[in-house]
Motif scaffolding. Structure first.
Motif, PDB file in Angstrom:
ATOM      1  N   LEU A  18      -2.247   4.956  -5.439  1.00 41.63           N
ATOM      2  CA  LEU A  18      -3.078   4.843  -4.238  1.00 41.63           C
ATOM      3  C   LEU A  18      -2.707   6.000  -3.323  1.00 41.63           C
ATOM      4  O   LEU A  18      -1.530   6.329  -3.184  1.00 41.63           O
ATOM      5  CB  LEU A  18      -2.821   3.503  -3.536  1.00 41.63           C
ATOM      6  N   ILE A  28     -12.263   4.409   0.799  1.00 41.32           N
ATOM      7  CA  ILE A  28     -12.628   3.114   0.231  1.00 41.32           C
ATOM      8  C   ILE A  28     -13.895   2.620   0.927  1.00 41.32           C
ATOM      9  O   ILE A  28     -14.025   2.748   2.155  1.00 41.32           O
ATOM     10  CB  ILE A  28     -11.486   2.093   0.429  1.00 41.32           C
ATOM     11  N   GLU A  31      -7.259   8.493   0.362  1.00 38.34           N
ATOM     12  CA  GLU A  31      -8.325   7.972  -0.499  1.00 38.34           C
ATOM     13  C   GLU A  31      -9.341   7.208   0.350  1.00 38.34           C
ATOM     14  O   GLU A  31      -8.981   6.447   1.244  1.00 38.34           O
ATOM     15  CB  GLU A  31      -7.709   7.041  -1.542  1.00 38.34           C
ATOM     16  N   VAL A  82      -7.658   5.025   3.368  1.00 35.24           N
ATOM     17  CA  VAL A  82      -6.651   3.967   3.275  1.00 35.24           C
ATOM     18  C   VAL A  82      -5.784   3.960   4.530  1.00 35.24           C
ATOM     19  O   VAL A  82      -5.480   2.900   5.081  1.00 35.24           O
ATOM     20  CB  VAL A  82      -5.787   4.167   2.013  1.00 35.24           C
ATOM     21  N   MET A 103      -8.307  -4.102   1.879  1.00 32.16           N
ATOM     22  CA  MET A 103      -7.116  -3.652   1.152  1.00 32.16           C
ATOM     23  C   MET A 103      -6.760  -4.626   0.028  1.00 32.16           C
ATOM     24  O   MET A 103      -6.348  -4.213  -1.058  1.00 32.16           O
ATOM     25  CB  MET A 103      -5.931  -3.503   2.107  1.00 32.16           C
ATOM     26  N   THR A 115     -17.512   4.576   4.337  1.00 30.52           N
ATOM     27  CA  THR A 115     -16.167   4.570   3.767  1.00 30.52           C
ATOM     28  C   THR A 115     -15.141   4.819   4.866  1.00 30.52           C
ATOM     29  O   THR A 115     -15.463   5.331   5.940  1.00 30.52           O
ATOM     30  CB  THR A 115     -15.999   5.650   2.678  1.00 30.52           C
ATOM     31  N   ALA A 133       0.828  -1.204   0.000  1.00 33.38           N
ATOM     32  CA  ALA A 133       0.000   0.000   0.000  1.00 33.38           C
ATOM     33  C   ALA A 133       0.865   1.258   0.000  1.00 33.38           C
ATOM     34  O   ALA A 133       0.594   2.217  -0.738  1.00 33.38           O
ATOM     35  CB  ALA A 133      -0.935  -0.011   1.205  1.00 33.38           C
ATOM     36  N   GLU A 177      -8.779  -6.262  -1.672  1.00 33.51           N
ATOM     37  CA  GLU A 177      -9.713  -6.029  -2.769  1.00 33.51           C
ATOM     38  C   GLU A 177      -9.260  -4.837  -3.604  1.00 33.51           C
ATOM     39  O   GLU A 177      -9.546  -4.753  -4.790  1.00 33.51           O
ATOM     40  CB  GLU A 177     -11.123  -5.764  -2.214  1.00 33.51           C
ATOM     41  N   ARG A 178      -8.537  -3.909  -2.945  1.00 37.75           N
ATOM     42  CA  ARG A 178      -8.060  -2.708  -3.652  1.00 37.75           C
ATOM     43  C   ARG A 178      -6.884  -3.031  -4.573  1.00 37.75           C
ATOM     44  O   ARG A 178      -6.707  -2.431  -5.619  1.00 37.75           O
ATOM     45  CB  ARG A 178      -7.660  -1.648  -2.619  1.00 37.75           C
TER      46      ARG A 178
END
Length: 737
Positions: free
Chosen positions: A112, A118, A116, A155, A174, A152, A103, A176-177
């Motif tokens: 990323l 998510i 942000e 990150v 994460m 949401t 990340a 999934e990101r």
């Protein structure tokens, strides 16, 4: 006694016996034998120290029936130890650390952002059969996040929960990101393939098919080492990752074995009969070490915790003993240890170049007293105190002075970090205290520093006042030198950040100089020692800013302190900090200065600097002429009221490439052969000058050298045509097309 000193004393005795009363200048002082033992101190051989640690660890492990793996990496010495380090075990939640690294790596590359947002979801796809599954809050150590499903989270928050609370839900979100395959690719980049991340957490179909995340102790240690040494990420991302790990809420294993208050950045992992912990541990006054403990087979989790704490305690006791005092590695590995050390002693309050005198000393206040003593040795022209710091009582005296030019503060920032290191007692600093007497004047020109200008309040360049001594600052430096007669001097400056490496198309980050040796009254041995030391520093600098190290102009200047201090018998090295890419506050070069100075302390304390051939210094490329900050080539310049014309434009920023302020157009016309840090080909494009760039004194628009760099590069001659780039904040910003 050196032959030179003997001859001087014989000559002086002859004058006395002859009844001569004429005053004579003191002879150049020679350093004590650099290789002589210091206070009889002897260090255990590196192998013996590591063997003793391994024996102690194995003895403790042997008392348990469970399977245990240990991996240890000392970032101070480069020593490594592995016990069953290649045994593969279920990774449990230790796999969340490489997810964190991936990340942060993506944050560095821009794919990323930590801010942000998510969606918080609880539906994931199994890698075994593609079916969907959800997590239960009853099996998760972080239940709070489940209450936000459908909302949401940033990150950064997800990463913090994933590490500090070991949130399974945050981990799967994460993954999934970005895919687990990318995490494995990152592990391969740092040679940690022994750690495998296949899937998210609680993927039962995959678990039943044996598709599990696994690790070895050695591989997990490499992951933590990469973070501690900052080998994969930017400095900011490394610090973010370490800070998140340091907020860990589970501390029953490795953190429980070190003194309370010690900084530990760790990640645990546990499932049935599996208990792991891996940590970066920061003892005071030295670089950190990495310790990983993996266990398999404990039915009693308390027993697993006790073992982890006991092994941690054993490592701490050995690492903080004098047996681990000196690095056993050289080259880049040794420099890596100093970089890691800097991260543990950086003074955050001194994180920018324009630090006023009062703020600087307030930031250092917690680290003064005890081993680092402060003495007021003079006053500036405006009456600000000039402070001398002293550490150690060894036979070799070092004098460091910085910011005699008020706008040259890179080394001043680094000296704050050095002071914090000296304050925190450790094996390295104990060696220095016995071997060296370190004297520092971190801010010789506080009046200039308060205005961020070169000269003092008299308008005099203090570095050109070594002979006449018209300024109180110069008189103070001279009196300190006379009082202590140092063996080594460090003259710390900043140079033009646009300076090139010889004729190469790259700029100099660090320039070194051992002042000229062929002047009258200069002892050649003094100059030779300075060259050996400069060669040692060149090797250290090349490990951090390779290809960007130069030799400063060695023309003798009888007014300059560096030349005269060397002539007075002190082996002196000038360190000039130039510029580095996208480093406006010079934090990269601050770290480089810290590494150079601590490397010098090590080398002088042990005498190892004499092993570096002087050719490593003398063969350095010289400083070349400065480049421009920006050249726009082949442009069509558009000025209201004038016919468009073809020209190149050169722009310099007032404070060089370090500033984010407005620049000036310094040259207009054919600039073929003019080099620049940033080169923009505007062939077919139009540079539209904004009103603030134009001279309108006679009622007409004109563009003259020295004008403000206020313009927009457009695709056409019309002011409404598509913008391509604009100059803003001290740099040319290319716009998305």
């Amino acid at each position: 006694m050196h032959r030179t000193e003997t001859m001087h004393r014989i000559a002086l005795l002859a004058l006395i016996l002859a009844g001569c009363t004429q005053a004579t200048s003191a002879p150049p002082r020679t350093a004590p034998d650099a290789r002589a033992p210091v206070n009889g101190a002897a260090l255990a051989p590196p192998a013996a120290a590591t063997d003793a640690l391994e024996r102690a660890l194995r003895e403790r492990i042997a008392r348990e029936q469970a399977e245990v793996a240990v991996s240890f990496v000392d970032l101070e010495t480069g020593r490594r130890l592995s016990i069953n380090g290649d045994v593969v075990m279920h990774a449990a939640s230790t796999m969340k650390v490489p997810v964190l690294l991936e990340a942060l790596r993506r944050n560095d590359e821009g794919s990323l952002r930590l801010d942000e947002r998510i969606p918080v979801t609880n539906e994931f796809r199994s890698i075994a059969d593609g079916g969907r599954y959800s997590l239960s809050p009853d099996d998760d150590s972080d239940r709070d996040l489940y209450e936000r499903i459908g909302q949401t989270a940033t990150v950064r928050e997800l990463l913090e929960r994933m590490i500090t609370r070991s949130s399974n839900l945050a981990t799967n979100i994460m993954l999934e990101r970005f895919p687990a395959a990318d995490v494995r690719a990152t592990l391969a980049r740092i040679d940690a393939q022994g750690m495998t991340v296949l899937r998210g957490v609680e993927d039962i179909p995959a678990f039943e098919r044996g598709m599990n995340n696994t690790t070895t102790a050695d591989a997990f240690a490499r992951v933590l080492e990469a973070l501690a040494r900052c080998r994969l990420l930017s400095a900011a991302s490394c610090e973010t990752g370490i800070e998140i790990l340091a907020q860990q809420e589970f501390d029953d294993m490795i953190p429980a074995g070190v003194p309370e208050g010690t900084r530990v950045a760790n990640k645990t992992g546990w499932i049935t009969r599996i208990q792991h912990d891996g940590a970066i541990v920061y003892p005071p006054g030295r670089a950190p070490y990495v310790l990983v403990v993996l266990t398999r087979g404990f039915d009693d989790t308390d027993a697993g915790d006790r073992l982890g704490a006991d092994l941690s305690r054993i490592v701490w006791q050995h690492v903080t003993s004098d047996a681990f005092a000196l690095p056993s590695e050289t080259g880049e590995a040794a420099i890596d240890s100093l970089i890691a050390l800097h991260g543990s002693v950086l003074v955050p309050e001194v994180g920018y170049r324009r630090v006023p005198h009062e703020h600087y000393w307030a930031a250092l206040a917690p680290y003064l007293g005890g081993p680092v003593q402060r003495e007021e040795v003079g006053r500036s022209a405006e009456g600000r105190p000039l402070y001398l710091l002293r550490f150690g009582n060894g036979p070799r005296t070092l004098l460091l002075w910085s910011q005699m030019h008020g706008d040259e503060s890179t080394a001043t920032m680094a000296l704050a970090d050095v002071v914090r290191l000296l304050h925190e007692s450790g094996s390295r600093t104990r060696l220095w205290a016995d071997s060296l007497t370190i004297l520092m004047i971190p801010m010789l020109n506080p009046d200039g520093a308060s205005r961020f200008r070169r000269h003092n309040m008299y308008g005099i360049d203090i570095n050109r006042d070594a002979r006449r001594l018209s300024t109180p600052e110069a008189r103070t430096l001279k009196s300190v030198h006379t009082r202590f007669q140092p063996d080594f001097g460090f003259n710390l400056h900043d140079q033009n950040p646009r300076t090139r490496v010889g004729n190469a198309e790259r700029t100099a980050a660090i320039a070194l100089l051992a002042p000229a040796a062929d002047e009258p009254d200069t002892d050649p041995a003094v100059a030779t020692r300075a060259k050996h030391l400069a060669a040692t520093l060149r090797n250290a600098a090349e490990a951090i800013v390779p290809g960007h190290v130069t030799r400063y102009d060695d023309s003798y200047n009888p007014r300059a302190f560096g030349d005269l201090v060397q002539q007075w018998g002190t082996s002196t090295v000038l360190i000039e900090s130039g510029g580095w890419y996208d480093d406006p506050e010079k934090q990269v070069l601050r770290r480089t200065n810290f590494v150079l100075l601590t490397r010098a302390f090590d080398a002088i304390a042990t005498g190892s600097y004499l092993d570096t051939p002087v050719e490593r210094y003398t063969q350095l490329p010289e400083n070349g002429r400065a480049v421009r900050d920006l050249v726009i080539r082949n442009a069509t310049v558009v000025i209201p009221g004038l016919q468009p014309y073809r020209a190149d434009l050169a722009v310099d920023v007032s404070d060089g490439p370090l500033a984010r302020d407005q620049g000036s157009i310094v040259e207009i016309g054919d600039l073929g052969g003019v080099l620049a840090r940033d080169d923009f080909d505007a062939e077919g494009l139009f540079v539209h000058m904004l009103p603030e760039a134009l001279d309108q004194r006679d009622g007409r628009n004109a563009l003259r050298p020295g004008a403000a760099a206020a313009f927009v590069v457009r695709a056409g001659a019309s002011p409404d045509s598509r913008p391509v780039a604009l100059f803003q904040g001290g740099r040319l910003i290319r716009l998305p097309q």
